[in-house]
Design an enzyme around this catalytic site. Structure first.
Site, short mmCIF file in Angstrom:
data_model
loop_
_atom_site.label_atom_id
_atom_site.label_comp_id
_atom_site.label_asym_id
_atom_site.label_seq_id
_atom_site.Cartn_x
_atom_site.Cartn_y
_atom_site.Cartn_z
N LYS A 220 0.75 -1.31 -0.16
CA LYS A 220 -0.14 0.17 -0.07
C LYS A 220 1.02 1.32 0.01
CE LYS A 220 -2.61 3.01 2.75
NZ LYS A 220 -2.27 3.95 1.77
N GLU A 301 8.85 2.46 11.50
CA GLU A 301 9.73 3.73 11.36
C GLU A 301 8.81 4.93 11.53
OE1 GLU A 301 12.80 3.18 11.79
OE2 GLU A 301 12.74 1.01 11.71
N CYS A 335 12.63 12.46 6.93
CA CYS A 335 12.11 11.86 8.38
C CYS A 335 13.68 12.50 9.03
CB CYS A 335 12.19 10.78 8.49
SG CYS A 335 12.97 9.60 7.70
N GLU A 431 7.23 17.56 15.39
CA GLU A 431 7.56 17.14 14.19
C GLU A 431 6.80 18.19 13.20
OE1 GLU A 431 6.90 13.55 11.55
OE2 GLU A 431 9.05 13.59 10.81
#
Ligand code: NDP
Length: 538
Positions: A220, A301, A335, A431
């Site tokens: 996906k 992750e 990231c 973040e």
């Protein structure tokens, strides 16, 4: 040297992955490569708007509903329309993957490794075409797009090599009269869930790791990069992946994705994405459903709030260039991107003066043009979220720099720097995932390290210094999965910099590292008493 922190890299053992030779990057300094890229962009532009099917059990499926993938530089342009899977298609895909598993699991690891190598060769052949697609679909500047294809190729070749190293059963100990061997079995059906920011490398890395270890896969992509996902499916099909072994299932994560996370016939979930979604998956996969065979393995992750410390004696020629790139390269949407810059009082003014000038020199624009560093952010939701963080920053800290000249059309966010940021402020803890840097001033290195370690995350970090003693401290004490000294904190290379974090950044599984494939496997030991038993001749 102590056990936890080797003090000299030359005293480290040669890493087992070191025989791997990485695929090269494309050098766009050469006119020939620039010409190839321009041609690929023109050809891709002519192909935009195509429809792409799901692939279930080798069958191309259109569902009557599509996900429109748009060009973030020019949101009126549709890059492609990808069939959207719902619950019914998810059920079909699980069944196909389950049925295919019984054969795929016994296919030799050599055959599976060769599949990955063929996929890598196809990616190499289609390299400029794939890069061009990334420019349009996810707004990657040329070099970043090429870097993503290179990483995808590396994952294929590295995991093929790693599988050959661990594929054969090995004896545990030599003892008379007994033979015990240790080997691995695949886990079953893997559900691979990826973000959009490395649309071929991350989706491809998790998928090829699952395939080469003998699992079957439901793949996906993120909705924003579903055309890249369709390309990856096409490549793996051309490489010869059997029907049902890999199924391509774009669709809504919150609906179809959540359904598969909870599915009793999914044995393994490989997820990369935000902390919010990662934690939800982690929790939900921990519930055992009726009929479930295995404890679900979740490879997870997540995000980061990465800090770089510039020491008082750092080489600023190096530090400023690397920090500017780490913060603003690909619009801060990695990231690994730098989002907290920690400066010592002693050289604060010198660093800031140069940082502000460097930020002003970064080229912002449509990434179809070469030489652009900052393109658009991925979509309107991200655009509004980042602008909201900029407003929060203005209310909590001082706006030290904001670029003025960004293109009016498209999701362009001006590179932005905040000063007077304190560790407890939202812009220092959460973040943002855009081109926004928070600068924190500290007294000394003790405080710098405490501030760097003072968030929920532990993904990447950087340290610039010319002091060997301080460098040793930073190596030993900074909490991050990937710590970089005197270099940019982005741009991990497969095999060389196994990548991934801990704390709320992830499960410490290290994509592109020698341990990574083990997450996709169950170990098994078979022990035989080999003293003579007078076996029957038949
Ligand atoms: P998201 O978490 O929003 O989405 C990631 C994937 O999860 C998408 O495919 C999404 O589908 C899917 N998803 C969403 N909800 C669910 C659910 N309930 N169940 C199953 N799947 C679901 O992340 P982004 O795509 O926005 O990516 C950015 C994030 O990824 C950042 O936080 C970044 O730090 C992190 N990241 C971490 C990396 C690492 O190695 N640690 C590397 C790269 C990115 P849909 O698109 O349909 O919503």
């Amino acid at each position: 040297m102590n056990d936890r922190h080797p003090s000299h890299s030359r005293s480290l053992d040669a890493p087992p992955g070191d025989t791997y030779k990485n695929a090269p990057l494309t050098n766009f300094v050469h006119q020939e490569n620039q010409d190839k890229m321009r041609k690929a962009l023109n050809e891709m532009r002519a192909r935009l708007g195509k429809e792409y099917p799901l692939v279930i059990n080798g069958e191309k499926v259109f569902t009557g509903k599509t996900i429109a993938s748009i060009n973030p530089s020019s949101p009126d342009d549709v890059v492609g329309a990808v069939a959207e899977a719902g619950i019914a298609e998810a059920e079909r895909a699980v069944k196909a993957a389950r049925d295919a598993f019984e054969k795929w699991r016994w296919t030799s690891f050599e055959e599976r490794a060769q599949l990955l190598e063929r996929a890598a060769a196809i990616m190499e052949r289609r390299r400029f075409e794939l890069s061009a697609l990334e420019v349009f679909e996810v707004g990657k500047p040329w070099m970043e797009a090429d870097g993503d294809i290179r990483e995808a190729i590396d994952f294929c070749l590295f995991y093929a090599q790693q599988m050959r190293l661990i594929g054969r059963p090995r004896l545990t100990q030599l003892v008379p009269g007994e033979e015990s061997y240790y080997h691995y079995w695949p886990r079953g059906v893997a559900f691979v869930v990826a973000p959009w920011n490395f649309p071929l490398a991350i989706l491809g890395g998790m998928t090829t790791a699952a395939l080469v270890t003998g699992n079957t896969v439901i793949m996906k992509p993120a909705e924003q990069s579903a055309v890249c996902g369709a390309m990856l499916m096409e490549i793996l099909e051309e490489a010869g992946v059997p029907p049902g072994v890999l199924n391509y299932l774009p669709g809504k994560g919150s609906v179809m994705g959540a359904h598969l996370v909870d599915h009793k016939d999914v044995d393994l979930i490989a997820f990369t994405g935000s902390r919010e979604v990662g934690l939800r998956i982690w929790e939900s996969a921990g519930i055992t459903r009726p009929g479930q065979r295995e404890l679900k393995r979740v490879i997870c992750e997540m995000g980061g709030k990465n800090a770089v410390i510039i020491d008082s004696d750092a080489d600023l020629d190096e530090a400023i260039v690397d920090c500017t790139y780490s913060a603003f390269g690909y619009q801060g949407q990695k990231c690994s991107a730098l989002s907290r810059l920690i400066l010592l009082e002693e050289n604060y003014d010198r660093v800031m003066e140069r940082l502000l000038k460097a930020a002003a020199s970064v080229r912002v624009g449509n990434p179809e043009e070469p030489g652009v560093t900052v393109g658009p952010v991925i979509d309107e939701t991200a655009y509004n979220r980042i602008l909201n963080y900029i407003e929060i920053g203005k209310s909590e800290a001082t706006l030290a720099y904001q670029r003025k000249d960004v293109p009016p059309k498209g999701f362009f966010i001006p590179p932005t720097i905040f000063t007077n940021v304190k560790p407890n402020m939202r812009i220092a803890r959460e973040e943002i995932f855009g081109p926004v840097v928070s600068v924190l001033k500290v007294r000394d290195l003790d405080e710098a390290i405490a501030v760097a370690n003072g968030t929920d995350y532990a993904l990447t970090a950087g340290f610039f210094s010319r002091s060997p003693a301080n460098i040793e401290r930073a190596k030993a004490q900074i909490e991050a999965g990937n710590v970089y000294i005197n270099r940019s904190c982005t741009g991990a290379v497969v095999g060389r910099h196994p990548f991934g974090g801990f704390k709320m950044s992830g499960g410490g599984t290290k994509a592109g590292g020698t341990d990574y494939l083990l997450q996709f496997l169950v170990p098994r030991v078979v022990t035989e008493n080999i003293t003579r038993h007078g076996f029957h001749a038949s």
